[in-house]
Scaffold this motif. Structure first.
Motif, PDB file in Angstrom:
ATOM      1  N   GLN A  20       0.812  -1.222   0.000  1.00  0.00           N
ATOM      2  CA  GLN A  20       0.000   0.000   0.000  1.00  0.00           C
ATOM      3  C   GLN A  20       0.844   1.269   0.000  1.00  0.00           C
ATOM      4  O   GLN A  20       0.305   2.380   0.049  1.00  0.00           O
ATOM      5  N   VAL A  21       2.155   1.110  -0.027  1.00  0.00           N
ATOM      6  CA  VAL A  21       3.060   2.245  -0.206  1.00  0.00           C
ATOM      7  C   VAL A  21       3.303   2.407  -1.703  1.00  0.00           C
ATOM      8  O   VAL A  21       3.963   1.581  -2.324  1.00  0.00           O
ATOM      9  N   HIS A  22       2.730   3.458  -2.282  1.00  0.00           N
ATOM     10  CA  HIS A  22       2.864   3.710  -3.714  1.00  0.00           C
ATOM     11  C   HIS A  22       3.788   4.913  -3.910  1.00  0.00           C
ATOM     12  O   HIS A  22       3.356   6.062  -3.746  1.00  0.00           O
ATOM     13  N   PRO A  23       5.058   4.668  -4.239  1.00  0.00           N
ATOM     14  CA  PRO A  23       6.057   5.752  -4.276  1.00  0.00           C
ATOM     15  C   PRO A  23       5.697   6.930  -5.173  1.00  0.00           C
ATOM     16  O   PRO A  23       5.986   8.072  -4.833  1.00  0.00           O
ATOM     17  N   VAL A  24       5.059   6.660  -6.320  1.00  0.00           N
ATOM     18  CA  VAL A  24       4.757   7.753  -7.249  1.00  0.00           C
ATOM     19  C   VAL A  24       3.875   8.804  -6.579  1.00  0.00           C
ATOM     20  O   VAL A  24       4.072  10.009  -6.754  1.00  0.00           O
ATOM     21  N   PHE A  25       2.885   8.352  -5.814  1.00  0.00           N
ATOM     22  CA  PHE A  25       1.976   9.289  -5.168  1.00  0.00           C
ATOM     23  C   PHE A  25       2.382   9.606  -3.730  1.00  0.00           C
ATOM     24  O   PHE A  25       1.898  10.578  -3.147  1.00  0.00           O
ATOM     25  N   MET A  26       3.256   8.792  -3.156  1.00  0.00           N
ATOM     26  CA  MET A  26       3.707   9.026  -1.785  1.00  0.00           C
ATOM     27  C   MET A  26       4.814  10.072  -1.732  1.00  0.00           C
ATOM     28  O   MET A  26       4.894  10.873  -0.780  1.00  0.00           O
ATOM     29  N   THR A  27       5.669  10.103  -2.748  1.00  0.00           N
ATOM     30  CA  THR A  27       6.837  10.978  -2.718  1.00  0.00           C
ATOM     31  C   THR A  27       6.510  12.469  -2.647  1.00  0.00           C
ATOM     32  O   THR A  27       7.102  13.188  -1.839  1.00  0.00           O
ATOM     33  N   PRO A  28       5.591  12.993  -3.472  1.00  0.00           N
ATOM     34  CA  PRO A  28       5.342  14.445  -3.445  1.00  0.00           C
ATOM     35  C   PRO A  28       4.931  15.011  -2.083  1.00  0.00           C
ATOM     36  O   PRO A  28       5.473  16.050  -1.676  1.00  0.00           O
ATOM     37  N   PRO A  29       3.995  14.391  -1.336  1.00  0.00           N
ATOM     38  CA  PRO A  29       3.666  14.957  -0.027  1.00  0.00           C
ATOM     39  C   PRO A  29       4.842  14.963   0.948  1.00  0.00           C
ATOM     40  O   PRO A  29       5.024  15.930   1.705  1.00  0.00           O
ATOM     41  N   LEU A  30       5.634  13.901   0.927  1.00  0.00           N
ATOM     42  CA  LEU A  30       6.783  13.844   1.822  1.00  0.00           C
ATOM     43  C   LEU A  30       7.836  14.868   1.410  1.00  0.00           C
ATOM     44  O   LEU A  30       8.433  15.548   2.260  1.00  0.00           O
ATOM     45  N   ALA A  31       8.060  14.981   0.101  1.00  0.00           N
ATOM     46  CA  ALA A  31       9.020  15.972  -0.400  1.00  0.00           C
ATOM     47  C   ALA A  31       8.541  17.386  -0.098  1.00  0.00           C
ATOM     48  O   ALA A  31       9.344  18.273   0.221  1.00  0.00           O
ATOM     49  N   ALA A  32       7.229  17.612  -0.201  1.00  0.00           N
ATOM     50  CA  ALA A  32       6.680  18.939   0.094  1.00  0.00           C
ATOM     51  C   ALA A  32       6.909  19.310   1.550  1.00  0.00           C
ATOM     52  O   ALA A  32       7.199  20.470   1.877  1.00  0.00           O
ATOM     53  N   SER A  33       6.778  18.341   2.440  1.00  0.00           N
ATOM     54  CA  SER A  33       7.038  18.588   3.858  1.00  0.00           C
ATOM     55  C   SER A  33       8.482  19.029   4.081  1.00  0.00           C
ATOM     56  O   SER A  33       8.750  20.008   4.796  1.00  0.00           O
ATOM     57  N   LEU A  34       9.411  18.315   3.456  1.00  0.00           N
ATOM     58  CA  LEU A  34      10.826  18.666   3.597  1.00  0.00           C
ATOM     59  C   LEU A  34      11.135  19.995   2.917  1.00  0.00           C
ATOM     60  O   LEU A  34      11.961  20.772   3.404  1.00  0.00           O
ATOM     61  N   PHE A  35      10.470  20.265   1.795  1.00  0.00           N
ATOM     62  CA  PHE A  35      10.651  21.540   1.112  1.00  0.00           C
ATOM     63  C   PHE A  35      10.211  22.690   2.012  1.00  0.00           C
ATOM     64  O   PHE A  35      10.878  23.720   2.112  1.00  0.00           O
ATOM     65  N   GLY A  36       9.085  22.507   2.686  1.00  0.00           N
ATOM     66  CA  GLY A  36       8.634  23.518   3.632  1.00  0.00           C
ATOM     67  C   GLY A  36       9.638  23.746   4.740  1.00  0.00           C
ATOM     68  O   GLY A  36       9.893  24.890   5.147  1.00  0.00           O
TER      69      GLY A  36
END
Length: 286
Positions: A20-36
């Motif tokens: 249930q971990v889908h990297p294509v859709f999981m990566t952007p929210p996590l990256a956005a958190s780090l970007f913030g």
């Protein structure tokens, strides 16, 4: 009772949960958190990790709930790695992890940090079968979650708001909404057959394409405008140019390939923005 449908045992169950971990859709929210967090200028690692884990738990919740609804409720999917009980257990675990992160953010930051995080789980849990039936919520749900992830990642570090993260949150909301409209056109025929009112079903695939690329173009123009007015670093224009190049190629592709290109183009867009901010740190806050 088994948690995995294909097999029994710890290994099979672990694989089913991990599916249930889908990297294509999981990566952007996590990256956005780090970007913030990067936008805040100074990085407190512990707080960054807590917020990233909270975003992971929220998106994982969305994936499990969406898979459960598509297989066990709507009958859209041919298979699912988790049993119904396995889905409930996965949802309980991801929600508990999310709640723990909220508690830690309340203790280490404040209630506003929690207020920025909680809506991401609400969007995730209710995406299917509620929000994805409406053309507005089906389109902006995922992009709004990413925008909130970016704002939350910034806030837990700075404990304030600033023009730059708010501007980037707006850009991602508009840009990713355009990509989501393209993504939904893949399922136009099926969505129409079950009266699932996506933008493509509402106005037709061709008009949906026009709207989607209009949204993406608007987002890129906002980046250029903010760069010219020095709200964003001037080098942020390079991110707009990079994504525009991907968009030109995707415009000639069919929906599935276009979606793949645009999602990966958004990775490039984010990477260039990170580089732009990294070399010109945020200096002004409200």
């Amino acid at each position: 009772m088994a948690l995995a449908r294909a097999d029994r045992g710890i290994d099979a169950t672990a694989r089913a949960f991990w599916s249930q971990v889908h990297p294509v859709f999981m990566t952007p929210p996590l990256a956005a958190s780090l970007f913030g967090a990067i936008l805040a200028g100074s990085l407190e690692t512990t707080l960054a990790v807590i917020h990233v884990v909270a975003m992971f738990a929220a998106v994982y919740t969305a994936h499990v709930k969406d898979g459960y609804v598509d297989f066990y409720v709507r009958g859209e999917d041919d298979d699912h790695p988790l049993t119904e009980r396995g889905c409930r257990v996965a949802l309980a675990l991801s929600t508990a992890l999310f709640a723990l992160c909220c508690l830690l953010l309340f203790v280490f930051v404040d209630w506003l940090a929690v207020a920025l995080v909680v809506p991401t789980w609400v969007i995730a849990y209710h995406h299917a079968p509620q929000l994805d039936m409406n053309p507005v919520t089906a389109t902006v749900g995922y992009p709004l979650g990413i925008s909130l992830s970016l704002l939350g990642g910034f806030y837990v570090q700075a404990e304030t708001f600033a023009a730059v993260p708010l501007g980037f949150a707006l850009v991602f909301l508009v840009l990713l909404s355009g990509i989501k409209v393209i993504d939904d056109t893949q399922d136009y025929a099926y969505d129409r057959s079950i009266e699932k009112r996506t933008v493509a079903v509402l106005i037709g695939p061709q008009r949906a394409y026009t709207l989607a690329y209009g949204l993406m173009m608007t987002a890129l123009l906002v980046v250029v405008g903010f760069a010219v007015t020095r709200v964003f670093p001037p080098t942020a224009v390079l991110a707009a140019l990079a994504f525009a190049a991907v968009g030109i190629v995707a415009r000639r592709a069919e929906p599935e390939l276009a979606t793949m290109l645009l999602i990966r183009g958004s990775y490039v867009f984010l990477a260039v923005l990170v580089a732009a901010v990294w070399f010109e740190p945020l200096s002004g806050v409200f």
